[in-house]
Each structure stands twice: as structure tokens, then as C-alpha cells.
Write a protein that holds these residues in place. Structure first.
Motif, PDB file in Angstrom:
ATOM      1  N   HIS A 178      -4.198   8.530   5.834  1.00 56.91           N
ATOM      2  CA  HIS A 178      -4.425   8.341   7.271  1.00 56.91           C
ATOM      3  C   HIS A 178      -4.479   6.863   7.643  1.00 56.91           C
ATOM      4  N   LEU A 179      -4.541   5.973   6.652  1.00 59.21           N
ATOM      5  CA  LEU A 179      -4.529   4.529   6.897  1.00 59.21           C
ATOM      6  C   LEU A 179      -3.089   4.037   6.848  1.00 59.21           C
ATOM      7  N   THR A 180      -2.589   3.510   7.957  1.00 60.57           N
ATOM      8  CA  THR A 180      -1.188   3.091   8.041  1.00 60.57           C
ATOM      9  C   THR A 180      -1.091   1.685   8.627  1.00 60.57           C
ATOM     10  N   ARG A 181       0.124   1.145   8.557  1.00 61.39           N
ATOM     11  CA  ARG A 181       0.423  -0.201   9.086  1.00 61.39           C
ATOM     12  C   ARG A 181      -0.603  -1.214   8.591  1.00 61.39           C
ATOM     13  N   LEU A 182      -0.913  -1.143   7.321  1.00 60.48           N
ATOM     14  CA  LEU A 182      -1.935  -2.001   6.744  1.00 60.48           C
ATOM     15  C   LEU A 182      -1.397  -3.410   6.494  1.00 60.48           C
ATOM     16  N   SER A 183      -2.238  -4.396   6.736  1.00 65.57           N
ATOM     17  CA  SER A 183      -1.856  -5.788   6.482  1.00 65.57           C
ATOM     18  C   SER A 183      -3.081  -6.590   6.083  1.00 65.57           C
ATOM     19  N   PHE A 229       0.816  -1.219   0.000  1.00 66.62           N
ATOM     20  CA  PHE A 229       0.000   0.000   0.000  1.00 66.62           C
ATOM     21  C   PHE A 229       0.850   1.269   0.000  1.00 66.62           C
ATOM     22  N   GLN A 230       2.089   1.186  -0.459  1.00 67.59           N
ATOM     23  CA  GLN A 230       2.958   2.357  -0.423  1.00 67.59           C
ATOM     24  C   GLN A 230       2.460   3.482  -1.335  1.00 67.59           C
ATOM     25  N   ASP A 231       1.682   3.146  -2.365  1.00 62.29           N
ATOM     26  CA  ASP A 231       1.154   4.173  -3.260  1.00 62.29           C
ATOM     27  C   ASP A 231       0.163   5.097  -2.552  1.00 62.29           C
ATOM     28  N   TRP A 232      -0.335   4.683  -1.382  1.00 63.72           N
ATOM     29  CA  TRP A 232      -1.289   5.516  -0.663  1.00 63.72           C
ATOM     30  C   TRP A 232      -0.606   6.624   0.124  1.00 63.72           C
ATOM     31  N   GLU A 233       0.722   6.527   0.315  1.00 63.50           N
ATOM     32  CA  GLU A 233       1.444   7.512   1.121  1.00 63.50           C
ATOM     33  C   GLU A 233       1.307   8.896   0.492  1.00 63.50           C
ATOM     34  N   GLY A 234       0.837   9.853   1.298  1.00 61.43           N
ATOM     35  CA  GLY A 234       0.666  11.207   0.814  1.00 61.43           C
ATOM     36  C   GLY A 234      -0.621  11.447   0.042  1.00 61.43           C
ATOM     37  N   GLY A 235      -1.427  10.388  -0.160  1.00 63.38           N
ATOM     38  CA  GLY A 235      -2.668  10.522  -0.910  1.00 63.38           C
ATOM     39  C   GLY A 235      -3.868  10.706  -0.006  1.00 63.38           C
TER      40      GLY A 235
END
Length: 337
Positions: A45-50, A35-41
Motif C-alpha cells: 500500500h506504500l507507493t511512489r516512495l522516495s 522499493f520494487q521488492d515491496w510490490e505485491g507484499g
């Protein structure tokens, strides 16, 4: 993975937001940063996703489609099983609403755990940070708004530490949904006018702040009618479960067991009396539909009666005749009409 939306590009104009992820089980195992493409998008606010291991096969799907302008995001999401953290303890973390239409999301924060089931909404400040887990095949409408717009109208971080939970039938929730639908229908007009965008953003922030402020002194915990409606919705969807109990219903609604009992005490039913009646009505419908081919023991088992004799007693007490006698009378009435 496809991601169309850059927050920097959305300032001053309305853009379509679309994200699609479709991964095979092998891709899940071989990819380190799914999910690195979500960074800054818009979903930063969704982090440490698994993706939980037990849900990795045969793959993982996620899709979101909606609109984004000036920090306000409104999207309809489909998500397979996913776990992570909502919020980074940062001032720029948004206030987010999740309106679930199918599946389930569980949010756990310092103030407790909340289970959001179909027909329920949860609004929370993600700066407070919430652990979440999403059930497979969950459909949810996600609305995100800049935190400072809500905070400026409330002025109390204590209020923002709590989540607002309610049923979709609540007037303020219906108003919010209708308001968002109108925004989507007016995307062309919003694209042309920054003043229209400002009005829409202010209106949404006002609605959010009002709902969160109300939750600090009331909310579903102190609205028996809303709690009873939500509980009955849960019961309707789980009538065939053999573990249906007040404790389970309270957990799925997102209130304490004491609150659930207190809310039903002000209605005409007890919790399980309502469940028994609805099971009887479901069994009755099945009995009539199947007619002479109906097997009482199978119907009793399907609708969670302990045995056929218990079902027969309950049926007679409610309908005035045993299932067999009821079918004979029902058939006779049909032939003479």
C-alpha cells in the motif's frame, strides 16, 4: 534488502515478517527502483516512495519485524527520512494504524493534515490515499488489516474518509496495544489453529471499526482531556525550542489552534502558562544541581527566558526568592539537616 513474507503464503498460517534495507548514499543515487521488492507484499500500500535528497547522506536504513497472518500485519518499524503515498485508491487497500514511539510522521489527505508524534496513533483507510513524510530515525508500530473486514462493521465510506488520532494513554488505544502484544505472544497457538486466527482477526477489525466510528462523532477534537495530554507531551519534549508556540503545538498534536485553546480553557492552565512553569521547574532543577557553579544567564537562555532579569523575576514569583537567595537558603538547609 531482505524481505521475508509472501501474503499468499500467509493464508491459514502465521509467519514471521522481516524486512531490512541498508543503503549507502551511492546506492541511493545509482538505484532506480529502490522499493520494487515491496510490490505485491505486505507493504504494497506504500507507493511512489522516495528518499529526500537532503536525507540521502550518509545513507538510508529501514527495518521491520513482526507477524503476518490472514491479512493482519503487526510490525515494529525503524525508518529514516522517507516520503510517498499510502494507498492506491483500490478496494483492496488496507486500513492501517501507525503508533509512533519516536520521530514523526505527517499524513496529508483530502480531509486535512495530521502530524503523528511520539505517543500518538493514527488509524486511516488507505483507499482514501494519504501523502506521507517520515522524519529521520522514526520508530513506529504499524498494524494493517484488510479493509473489507472494517468496512463491513461500519458500513459508511464517510467514516473511513477520516483519520482517527489519539493519545496512547486513551483506554481504547491501550486495549489495542495490549491485544497486539497478546497476539505476538500467541503466535505459536495461532499457527496451529485457523479458528484462533479468525477470532484474532475479527477482534482486531472490531477494535479498528469502533475507533474509526467514534472518530466520526468525537475523537481527539472533542475530547479536551486527550488533547491536553497530547499537547503537554509535545510541550515536555520541546521545552528547549525558542519557537515553541500554541500554533506549533497545535500542528504537532494534529488539531486546530481553536481546538487546542478550547481544550486548555477547561483545564487549570493556559497553554503557555504550562510551558513557562515546566521551564521554570527544569531551570530550578538545573540550578540546584549545579549549586554555586550555576550561571543564571546561561540557565535563562537554555530554558528560553528572554533574559536573566526576566528569568529572575519569574523564578522569584514562583519560588519566593531570587535564584541567588534560593541557593543560599537551600545550602543553609542542607548544612543544618
Amino acid at each position: 534488502m531482505e524481505d521475508v513474507a509472501d501474503p499468499a503464503l500467509s493464508r491459514g498460517r502465521t509467519i514471521d515478517f522481516k524486512t531490512n534495507i541498508n543503503l549507502t548514499a551511492r546506492q541511493i543515487q545509482e538505484t532506480e527502483h529502490l522499493f520494487q521488492d515491496w510490490e505485491g507484499g505486505p507493504l504494497a500500500h506504500l507507493t511512489r516512495l522516495s528518499i529526500p535528497n537532503q536525507s540521502a547522506y550518509p545513507g538510508f536504513k529501514f527495518s521491520a519485524r513482526g507477524h503476518l497472518f490472514d491479512g493482519l500485519l503487526s510490525v515494529k518499524v525503524y525508518c529514516d527520512s522517507l516520503a510517498g503515498t499510502s494507498g492506491n485508491y483500490l478496494d483492496q487497500d488496507p486500513v492501517v494504524a501507525d503508533l509512533v514511539t519516536s520521530g514523526r510522521i505527517v499524513f496529508t489527505g483530502k480531509e486535512g493534515s495530521h502530524t503523528v508524534t511520539p505517543g500518538r496513533i493514527c488509524i486511516r483507510d488507505t483507499k482514501a490515499s494519504w501523502e506521507f513524510s517520515c522524519a529521520p530515525a522514526t520508530h513506529v508500530r504499524v498494524v494493517r488489516i484488510p479493509r473489507h473486514l472494517v468496512f463491513s462493521r461500519i458500513g459508511s465510506t464517510r467514516v473511513l474518509n477520516q483519520a482517527y488520532l489519539s493519545d496512547v494513554t486513551a483506554p481504547e488505544v491501550r486495549f489495542l496495544v495490549n491485544f497486539l502484544e497478546s497476539i505476538e505472544k500467541s503466535s505459536t497457538e495461532l499457527e496451529r489453529s485457523t479458528s484462533a486466527q479468525s477470532i484474532a482477526l475479527d477482534a482486531c477489525a472490531t477494535v479498528f471499526s469502533g475507533m474509526l466510528s467514534d472518530s466520526s462523532v468525537s475523537g481527539i477534537q472533542d475530547h479536551p482531556n486527550a488533547t491536553v495530554r497530547a499537547a503537554k507531551n509535545v510541550i515536555e519534549r520541546n521545552l528547549d525550542r525558542n519557537d515553541l508556540s500554541p500554533a506549533l503545538i497545535a500542528q504537532m498534536v494534529g488539531v486546530s489552534l481553536r481546538t487546542l485553546h478550547r481544550s486548555f480553557a477547561e483545564s487549570d492552565d493556559s497553554i503557555m502558562a504550562f510551558a513557562r512553569r515546566r521551564r521554570l521547574e527544569k531551570a530550578h532543577g538545573e540550578l540546584v544541581r549545579m549549586g554555586s557553579t550555576a550561571k543564571v544567564s546561561e540557565i535563562a537562555a537554555r530554558w528560553q527566558f528572554s533574559d536573566a532579569s526576566h528569568f529572575i523575576r519569574q523564578f522569584k514569583a514562583f519560588y519566593g526568592a531570587t535564584p541567588a537567595a534560593y541557593l543560599r537558603n537551600y545550602g543553609s538547609a542542607g548544612r543544618t539537616s
